[in-house]
Scaffold this motif. Structure first.
Motif, PDB file in Angstrom:
ATOM      1  N   GLN A   1       0.832  -1.211   0.000  1.00  0.00           N
ATOM      2  CA  GLN A   1       0.000   0.000   0.000  1.00  0.00           C
ATOM      3  C   GLN A   1       0.864   1.257   0.000  1.00  0.00           C
ATOM      4  OE1 GLN A   1      -3.574   0.081  -0.258  1.00  0.00           O
ATOM      5  NE2 GLN A   1      -2.868   2.110  -0.907  1.00  0.00           N
ATOM      6  N   LEU A   2       1.946   1.261   0.784  1.00  0.00           N
ATOM      7  CA  LEU A   2       2.874   2.400   0.769  1.00  0.00           C
ATOM      8  C   LEU A   2       3.440   2.614  -0.630  1.00  0.00           C
ATOM      9  CD1 LEU A   2       4.936   1.851   4.043  1.00  0.00           C
ATOM     10  CD2 LEU A   2       3.605   3.890   3.478  1.00  0.00           C
ATOM     11  N   THR A   3       3.770   1.530  -1.297  1.00  0.00           N
ATOM     12  CA  THR A   3       4.321   1.618  -2.642  1.00  0.00           C
ATOM     13  C   THR A   3       3.306   2.225  -3.597  1.00  0.00           C
ATOM     14  OG1 THR A   3       5.773  -0.266  -2.183  1.00  0.00           O
ATOM     15  CG2 THR A   3       5.400   0.296  -4.503  1.00  0.00           C
ATOM     16  N   ALA A   4       2.071   1.741  -3.539  1.00  0.00           N
ATOM     17  CA  ALA A   4       1.024   2.315  -4.391  1.00  0.00           C
ATOM     18  C   ALA A   4       0.843   3.798  -4.088  1.00  0.00           C
ATOM     19  CB  ALA A   4      -0.296   1.565  -4.180  1.00  0.00           C
ATOM     20  N   ASP A   5       0.817   4.141  -2.812  1.00  0.00           N
ATOM     21  CA  ASP A   5       0.591   5.530  -2.407  1.00  0.00           C
ATOM     22  C   ASP A   5       1.721   6.447  -2.867  1.00  0.00           C
ATOM     23  OD1 ASP A   5      -1.629   4.471  -1.132  1.00  0.00           O
ATOM     24  OD2 ASP A   5      -0.795   4.669   0.892  1.00  0.00           O
ATOM     25  N   LEU A   6       2.956   6.044  -2.635  1.00  0.00           N
ATOM     26  CA  LEU A   6       4.087   6.914  -2.931  1.00  0.00           C
ATOM     27  C   LEU A   6       4.439   6.946  -4.419  1.00  0.00           C
ATOM     28  CD1 LEU A   6       6.326   6.221   0.171  1.00  0.00           C
ATOM     29  CD2 LEU A   6       5.001   8.271  -0.326  1.00  0.00           C
ATOM     30  N   LEU A   7       4.176   5.850  -5.141  1.00  0.00           N
ATOM     31  CA  LEU A   7       4.417   5.842  -6.573  1.00  0.00           C
ATOM     32  C   LEU A   7       3.224   6.406  -7.340  1.00  0.00           C
ATOM     33  CD1 LEU A   7       6.709   3.990  -5.550  1.00  0.00           C
ATOM     34  CD2 LEU A   7       6.366   2.631  -7.609  1.00  0.00           C
ATOM     35  N   GLU A   8       2.095   6.502  -6.635  1.00  0.00           N
ATOM     36  CA  GLU A   8       0.864   7.046  -7.205  1.00  0.00           C
ATOM     37  C   GLU A   8       0.393   6.230  -8.410  1.00  0.00           C
ATOM     38  OE1 GLU A   8       0.817  11.643  -6.352  1.00  0.00           O
ATOM     39  OE2 GLU A   8       2.803  11.111  -7.152  1.00  0.00           O
TER      40      GLU A   8
ATOM     41  N   GLY B   1       0.654  15.396   3.461  1.00  0.00           N
ATOM     42  CA  GLY B   1       1.966  16.037   3.521  1.00  0.00           C
ATOM     43  C   GLY B   1       2.967  15.477   2.521  1.00  0.00           C
ATOM     44  N   MET B   2       2.476  14.990   1.392  1.00  0.00           N
ATOM     45  CA  MET B   2       3.345  14.364   0.384  1.00  0.00           C
ATOM     46  C   MET B   2       4.448  15.307  -0.084  1.00  0.00           C
ATOM     47  SD  MET B   2       3.783  11.570  -1.569  1.00  0.00           S
ATOM     48  CE  MET B   2       3.278  10.793  -3.083  1.00  0.00           C
ATOM     49  N   GLU B   3       4.110  16.553  -0.380  1.00  0.00           N
ATOM     50  CA  GLU B   3       5.121  17.512  -0.859  1.00  0.00           C
ATOM     51  C   GLU B   3       6.242  17.675   0.168  1.00  0.00           C
ATOM     52  OE1 GLU B   3       5.471  19.168  -3.833  1.00  0.00           O
ATOM     53  OE2 GLU B   3       3.816  17.910  -4.537  1.00  0.00           O
ATOM     54  N   GLU B   4       5.874  17.845   1.428  1.00  0.00           N
ATOM     55  CA  GLU B   4       6.870  18.005   2.487  1.00  0.00           C
ATOM     56  C   GLU B   4       7.716  16.751   2.629  1.00  0.00           C
ATOM     57  OE1 GLU B   4       3.551  18.565   2.946  1.00  0.00           O
ATOM     58  OE2 GLU B   4       3.492  20.745   3.148  1.00  0.00           O
ATOM     59  N   LEU B   5       7.066  15.575   2.527  1.00  0.00           N
ATOM     60  CA  LEU B   5       7.795  14.308   2.627  1.00  0.00           C
ATOM     61  C   LEU B   5       8.814  14.199   1.504  1.00  0.00           C
ATOM     62  CD1 LEU B   5       8.292  11.433   3.701  1.00  0.00           C
ATOM     63  CD2 LEU B   5       6.363  10.685   2.272  1.00  0.00           C
ATOM     64  N   LEU B   6       8.406  14.503   0.291  1.00  0.00           N
ATOM     65  CA  LEU B   6       9.320  14.395  -0.841  1.00  0.00           C
ATOM     66  C   LEU B   6      10.455  15.411  -0.746  1.00  0.00           C
ATOM     67  CD1 LEU B   6       6.797  13.700  -3.734  1.00  0.00           C
ATOM     68  CD2 LEU B   6       8.206  12.056  -2.456  1.00  0.00           C
ATOM     69  N   ASP B   7      10.172  16.611  -0.229  1.00  0.00           N
ATOM     70  CA  ASP B   7      11.239  17.591   0.016  1.00  0.00           C
ATOM     71  C   ASP B   7      12.213  17.068   1.072  1.00  0.00           C
ATOM     72  OD1 ASP B   7      10.309  19.417  -1.848  1.00  0.00           O
ATOM     73  OD2 ASP B   7       9.268  20.672  -0.367  1.00  0.00           O
ATOM     74  N   ARG B   8      11.668  16.486   2.116  1.00  0.00           N
ATOM     75  CA  ARG B   8      12.502  15.924   3.183  1.00  0.00           C
ATOM     76  C   ARG B   8      13.371  14.792   2.639  1.00  0.00           C
ATOM     77  NH1 ARG B   8       9.832  12.564   7.539  1.00  0.00           N
ATOM     78  NH2 ARG B   8      11.663  11.551   8.343  1.00  0.00           N
ATOM     79  N   TRP B   9      12.799  13.935   1.814  1.00  0.00           N
ATOM     80  CA  TRP B   9      13.530  12.819   1.210  1.00  0.00           C
ATOM     81  C   TRP B   9      14.664  13.343   0.322  1.00  0.00           C
ATOM     82  CZ3 TRP B   9      14.406   7.948   1.940  1.00  0.00           C
ATOM     83  CH2 TRP B   9      14.770   7.085   0.906  1.00  0.00           C
ATOM     84  N   LYS B  10      14.355  14.358  -0.490  1.00  0.00           N
ATOM     85  CA  LYS B  10      15.364  14.961  -1.361  1.00  0.00           C
ATOM     86  C   LYS B  10      16.501  15.555  -0.531  1.00  0.00           C
ATOM     87  CE  LYS B  10      15.869  18.684  -4.731  1.00  0.00           C
ATOM     88  NZ  LYS B  10      15.193  19.815  -5.369  1.00  0.00           N
ATOM     89  N   ASN B  11      16.160  16.275   0.525  1.00  0.00           N
ATOM     90  CA  ASN B  11      17.176  16.883   1.386  1.00  0.00           C
ATOM     91  C   ASN B  11      17.988  15.834   2.129  1.00  0.00           C
ATOM     92  OD1 ASN B  11      16.539  19.508   0.618  1.00  0.00           O
ATOM     93  ND2 ASN B  11      14.967  19.708   2.195  1.00  0.00           N
ATOM     94  N   LEU B  12      17.350  14.728   2.496  1.00  0.00           N
ATOM     95  CA  LEU B  12      18.065  13.645   3.174  1.00  0.00           C
ATOM     96  C   LEU B  12      19.114  13.048   2.237  1.00  0.00           C
ATOM     97  CD1 LEU B  12      18.310  11.864   5.732  1.00  0.00           C
ATOM     98  CD2 LEU B  12      16.598  10.353   4.694  1.00  0.00           C
ATOM     99  N   LYS B  13      18.769  12.903   0.968  1.00  0.00           N
ATOM    100  CA  LYS B  13      19.728  12.366   0.000  1.00  0.00           C
ATOM    101  C   LYS B  13      20.909  13.322  -0.168  1.00  0.00           C
ATOM    102  CE  LYS B  13      16.509  11.548  -3.129  1.00  0.00           C
ATOM    103  NZ  LYS B  13      15.846  11.121  -4.380  1.00  0.00           N
ATOM    104  N   ILE B  14      20.633  14.600  -0.191  1.00  0.00           N
ATOM    105  CA  ILE B  14      21.704  15.602  -0.303  1.00  0.00           C
ATOM    106  C   ILE B  14      22.579  15.560   0.951  1.00  0.00           C
ATOM    107  CG2 ILE B  14      22.197  18.081  -0.380  1.00  0.00           C
ATOM    108  CD1 ILE B  14      19.569  18.305  -2.107  1.00  0.00           C
TER     109      ILE B  14
END
Length: 187
Positions: free
Chosen positions: A107-114, A166-179
């Motif tokens: 379910q997480l995969t479906a949700d995050l991959l949309e 909060g998908m946008e914030e999560l994806l920003d956080r994920w991007k910043n974590l990778k950096i």
């Protein structure tokens, strides 16, 4: 992580414990070299979270949640990379093998991959071996016939994507974590 706990929990129990935890509290970069074969996966996850300023998961449920959330985000990255390399749009992901049994991760995969996730069959290795033998013996014509036979012989479960608060914030956080991880963990 499960092995380190002495297999105190089944995979299903870990998924159930993870479901009760706060989503996306702590995240790790699954493809980070330090996660390939650490002496202790638990300690490596905790170290990564500490060094990146995230809450440190201590319970089996929190550790499992961290892993499942991080895997789903990593799948999102891989899907986007695949789509950009192939110039194709993926509209459904098929999950086979043991991972097809993990409802939370599917379910997480479906949700995050949309996109839709079709899960199953879970015994894909054994089924694949049988199919190869059936094709070799002439009992099945080709891979397309094998695919149709498998699809009609084994149940699957469809996971529809649901919106993530909060998908946008999560994806920003994920991007910043990778950096952040690149600067922290690159030699």
């Amino acid at each position: 992580m499960r092995r380190e706990s002495g297999s105190a929990y089944s995979f299903a129990e870990l998924a159930q414990l993870a479901s009760a935890e706060t989503p996306f509290a702590s995240l790790v970069l699954c493809n980070q070299p330090s996660f390939l074969n650490p002496d202790s996966m638990t300690l490596e996850i905790q170290r990564f979270c500490e060094e990146t300023g995230q809450p440190i998961p201590h319970t089996p449920g929190a550790l499992a949640r961290c892993i499942f959330d991080s895997l789903a985000l990593s799948y999102r990255d891989a899907l986007h990379e695949l789509q950009s390399l192939t110039n194709e749009t993926v509209t459904k992901l098929h999950v086979v093998g043991g991972g097809a049994n993990n409802e939370l991760l599917c379910q997480l995969t479906a949700d995050l991959l949309e996109i839709e996730v079709q899960a199953g069959p879970s015994e894909s290795t054994a089924i694949g071996n049988i199919v190869v033998q059936l094709i070799s013996s002439g009992a099945l014509g080709d891979l397309k016939a094998a695919g149709r036979t498998i699809a009609s012989s084994f149940p699957t479960r469809l996971y529809e994507p649901q919106s993530v608060e909060g998908m946008e914030e999560l994806l920003d956080r994920w991007k910043n974590l990778k950096i952040q991880a690149t600067s922290l963990f690159t030699p």
